[in-house]
Design a protein around this motif. Structure first.
Motif, PDB file in Angstrom:
ATOM      1  N   ALA A  28       0.818  -1.105  -0.053  1.00 24.74           N
ATOM      2  CA  ALA A  28       0.102  -0.041  -0.201  1.00 24.74           C
ATOM      3  C   ALA A  28       0.875   1.166   0.041  1.00 24.74           C
ATOM      4  O   ALA A  28       2.098   1.418   0.674  1.00 24.74           O
ATOM      5  N   ILE A  29       0.287   2.137  -0.552  1.00 23.92           N
ATOM      6  CA  ILE A  29       0.932   3.635  -0.660  1.00 23.92           C
ATOM      7  C   ILE A  29      -0.053   4.714  -0.292  1.00 23.92           C
ATOM      8  O   ILE A  29      -1.168   4.696  -0.889  1.00 23.92           O
ATOM      9  N   HIS A  30       0.599   5.913   0.411  1.00 34.26           N
ATOM     10  CA  HIS A  30      -0.507   6.722   0.500  1.00 34.26           C
ATOM     11  C   HIS A  30      -0.072   8.139   0.301  1.00 34.26           C
ATOM     12  O   HIS A  30       1.091   8.637   0.634  1.00 34.26           O
ATOM     13  N   PRO A  31      -0.713   9.090  -0.297  1.00 29.07           N
ATOM     14  CA  PRO A  31      -2.013   8.723  -1.124  1.00 29.07           C
ATOM     15  C   PRO A  31      -2.021   7.911  -2.202  1.00 29.07           C
ATOM     16  O   PRO A  31      -0.942   7.460  -2.687  1.00 29.07           O
ATOM     17  N   ALA A  32      -3.246   7.133  -2.539  1.00 30.55           N
ATOM     18  CA  ALA A  32      -3.184   5.967  -3.360  1.00 30.55           C
ATOM     19  C   ALA A  32      -2.616   6.499  -4.712  1.00 30.55           C
ATOM     20  O   ALA A  32      -2.320   5.576  -5.492  1.00 30.55           O
ATOM     21  N   THR A  33      -2.747   7.805  -5.001  1.00 26.53           N
ATOM     22  CA  THR A  33      -2.221   8.226  -6.506  1.00 26.53           C
ATOM     23  C   THR A  33      -0.719   8.487  -6.538  1.00 26.53           C
ATOM     24  O   THR A  33      -0.244   8.880  -7.615  1.00 26.53           O
ATOM     25  N   SER A  34      -0.166   8.488  -5.657  1.00 26.82           N
ATOM     26  CA  SER A  34       1.138   8.792  -5.327  1.00 26.82           C
ATOM     27  C   SER A  34       2.162   7.388  -5.901  1.00 26.82           C
ATOM     28  O   SER A  34       1.637   6.527  -6.179  1.00 26.82           O
ATOM     29  N   GLN A  35       3.254   7.660  -6.282  1.00 22.83           N
ATOM     30  CA  GLN A  35       4.137   6.700  -6.760  1.00 22.83           C
ATOM     31  C   GLN A  35       5.459   6.887  -6.165  1.00 22.83           C
ATOM     32  O   GLN A  35       6.319   7.916  -5.497  1.00 22.83           O
ATOM     33  N   TYR A  36       6.068   5.744  -5.845  1.00 22.83           N
ATOM     34  CA  TYR A  36       7.386   5.550  -4.943  1.00 22.83           C
ATOM     35  C   TYR A  36       8.359   6.277  -5.704  1.00 22.83           C
ATOM     36  O   TYR A  36       9.217   6.842  -5.108  1.00 22.83           O
ATOM     37  N   ALA A  37       8.513   5.960  -7.142  1.00 21.54           N
ATOM     38  CA  ALA A  37       9.705   6.734  -7.888  1.00 21.54           C
ATOM     39  C   ALA A  37       9.509   8.185  -7.902  1.00 21.54           C
ATOM     40  O   ALA A  37      10.704   8.795  -7.799  1.00 21.54           O
ATOM     41  N   ALA A  38       8.320   8.784  -7.786  1.00 19.43           N
ATOM     42  CA  ALA A  38       8.343  10.292  -7.726  1.00 19.43           C
ATOM     43  C   ALA A  38       8.567  10.789  -6.504  1.00 19.43           C
ATOM     44  O   ALA A  38       8.759  11.859  -6.120  1.00 19.43           O
ATOM     45  N   ARG A  39       8.805   9.803  -5.349  1.00 21.03           N
ATOM     46  CA  ARG A  39       8.894  10.431  -3.838  1.00 21.03           C
ATOM     47  C   ARG A  39       7.905  11.259  -3.741  1.00 21.03           C
ATOM     48  O   ARG A  39       8.128  12.297  -2.664  1.00 21.03           O
ATOM     49  N   ASN A  40       6.653  11.200  -4.012  1.00 22.49           N
ATOM     50  CA  ASN A  40       5.693  12.260  -3.656  1.00 22.49           C
ATOM     51  C   ASN A  40       4.581  11.569  -2.508  1.00 22.49           C
ATOM     52  O   ASN A  40       3.276  11.967  -2.608  1.00 22.49           O
ATOM     53  N   PHE A  41       5.019  10.535  -1.927  1.00 16.97           N
ATOM     54  CA  PHE A  41       4.037   9.692  -1.106  1.00 16.97           C
ATOM     55  C   PHE A  41       4.186  10.261   0.236  1.00 16.97           C
ATOM     56  O   PHE A  41       5.351  10.673   0.756  1.00 16.97           O
ATOM     57  N   ALA A  42       3.371   9.928   1.383  1.00 14.49           N
ATOM     58  CA  ALA A  42       3.461  10.166   2.805  1.00 14.49           C
ATOM     59  C   ALA A  42       3.977   8.954   3.611  1.00 14.49           C
ATOM     60  O   ALA A  42       4.732   8.885   4.568  1.00 14.49           O
ATOM     61  N   TRP A  43       3.391   7.673   3.075  1.00 13.47           N
ATOM     62  CA  TRP A  43       4.261   6.380   3.632  1.00 13.47           C
ATOM     63  C   TRP A  43       3.719   5.384   2.462  1.00 13.47           C
ATOM     64  O   TRP A  43       2.914   5.299   1.786  1.00 13.47           O
ATOM     65  N   ARG A  44       4.528   4.177   2.795  1.00  6.44           N
ATOM     66  CA  ARG A  44       4.559   3.152   1.973  1.00  6.44           C
ATOM     67  C   ARG A  44       5.118   1.999   2.848  1.00  6.44           C
ATOM     68  O   ARG A  44       5.997   1.915   3.423  1.00  6.44           O
ATOM     69  N   VAL A  45       4.339   0.707   2.504  1.00  7.50           N
ATOM     70  CA  VAL A  45       4.625  -0.320   2.944  1.00  7.50           C
ATOM     71  C   VAL A  45       4.881  -1.518   1.821  1.00  7.50           C
ATOM     72  O   VAL A  45       4.097  -1.707   0.920  1.00  7.50           O
ATOM     73  N   SER A  46       5.712  -2.419   2.109  1.00 13.84           N
ATOM     74  CA  SER A  46       6.049  -3.239   1.159  1.00 13.84           C
ATOM     75  C   SER A  46       6.900  -4.712   1.831  1.00 13.84           C
ATOM     76  O   SER A  46       7.492  -4.236   2.934  1.00 13.84           O
ATOM     77  N   THR A  47       7.062  -5.395   1.089  1.00 16.85           N
ATOM     78  CA  THR A  47       7.812  -6.535   1.351  1.00 16.85           C
ATOM     79  C   THR A  47       9.155  -6.515   0.483  1.00 16.85           C
ATOM     80  O   THR A  47       9.063  -5.951  -0.675  1.00 16.85           O
ATOM     81  N   ALA A  48      10.092  -7.175   0.668  1.00 12.75           N
ATOM     82  CA  ALA A  48      11.344  -7.242  -0.311  1.00 12.75           C
ATOM     83  C   ALA A  48      12.119  -8.649   0.044  1.00 12.75           C
ATOM     84  O   ALA A  48      12.368  -8.957   1.185  1.00 12.75           O
ATOM     85  N   THR A  49      12.536  -8.942  -1.066  1.00  8.51           N
ATOM     86  CA  THR A  49      13.464 -10.100  -1.059  1.00  8.51           C
ATOM     87  C   THR A  49      14.957  -9.743  -1.276  1.00  8.51           C
ATOM     88  O   THR A  49      15.281  -8.761  -2.347  1.00  8.51           O
ATOM     89  N   VAL A  50      16.103  -9.825  -0.386  1.00  2.00           N
ATOM     90  CA  VAL A  50      17.292  -9.687  -0.524  1.00  2.00           C
ATOM     91  C   VAL A  50      17.924 -10.533  -0.986  1.00  2.00           C
ATOM     92  O   VAL A  50      18.262 -11.756  -0.383  1.00  2.00           O
TER      93      VAL A  50
END
Length: 210
Positions: A28-50
């Protein structure tokens, strides 16, 4: 019925992409219209594999991070700020602008949020014989904060969520999440999580105040 806004986010809705050390799946990312690459989000949750034995984290100036290991072990090196070895369900909070690298191959859960906000992360283990009751809307907001966003992410097993009236909301299997938003004016409600299977059930709770 509850006046709390909520949304189930199934595992199939996660957006998977590559990063320098492996893959990441956005929950999930908030606001829903924001994008991680644009760094215009308030918060983001994710999982990652290293997948690489050693990786350098992407700089994220202006953001804070909380990372929790889900599988295997991971050692985080923050240049000038210490080294931390994390086992499953152990977490480390750090600033996105720090020079950070990791050692080890693991799967982790990530919360990235604007450094001007407050956030926290915890582990909820849902017993097999009883419901785990969580007080929703009871967390105190500080001056200037109006919303509490909670994310319940099922890391192991399956759970069923119900609202304060006992109304079943949804089932969350491993990899599914429940996102809900509560305004500071909302009173306290006691929601519940019940183990929906015979095995262990673990839910990661992330909370962001904005």
């Amino acid at each position: 019925m509850s006046r709390i806004e909520w949304e189930r986010i199934g595992r199939e809705r996660r957006r998977v992409s590559r990063w320098s050390g492996g893959t990441t799946a956005e929950i999930a990312i908030h606001p829903a219209t924001s994008q991680y690459a644009a760094r215009n989000f308030a918060w983001r949750v994710s999982t990652a594999t290293v997948e690489a034995e050693r990786t350098d984290f992407t700089p994220l100036d202006g953001f804070s991070r909380i990372l929790m290991v889900l599988e295997n072990e991971l050692t985080l090196h923050h240049e000038g700020h210490g080294t931390y070895r994390l086992r499953p369900y152990e977490q480390n909070a750090f600033e996105g602008g720090w020079r950070t690298s990791s050692e080890g191959r693991a799967t982790d859960f990530n919360l990235i949020y604007d450094s001007r906000l407050r956030a926290r992360m915890s582990v909820l283990e849902v017993p097999g014989e009883a419901a785990l009751v969580a007080a929703v809307g009871s967390l105190p907001c500080e001056e200037g904060e109006h919303w509490i966003h909670r994310i319940w992410y099922t890391a192991e097993g399956s759970v069923e969520a119900a609202d304060a009236g006992g109304n079943a909301l949804c089932r969350l299997d491993a990899g599914d999440a429940l996102l809900f938003a509560v305004h500071r004016s909302h009173g306290e409600e006691s929601w519940s999580l019940r183990n929906a299977a015979s095995g262990r059930a673990v839910v990661i709770e992330s909370v962001v105040f904005s």
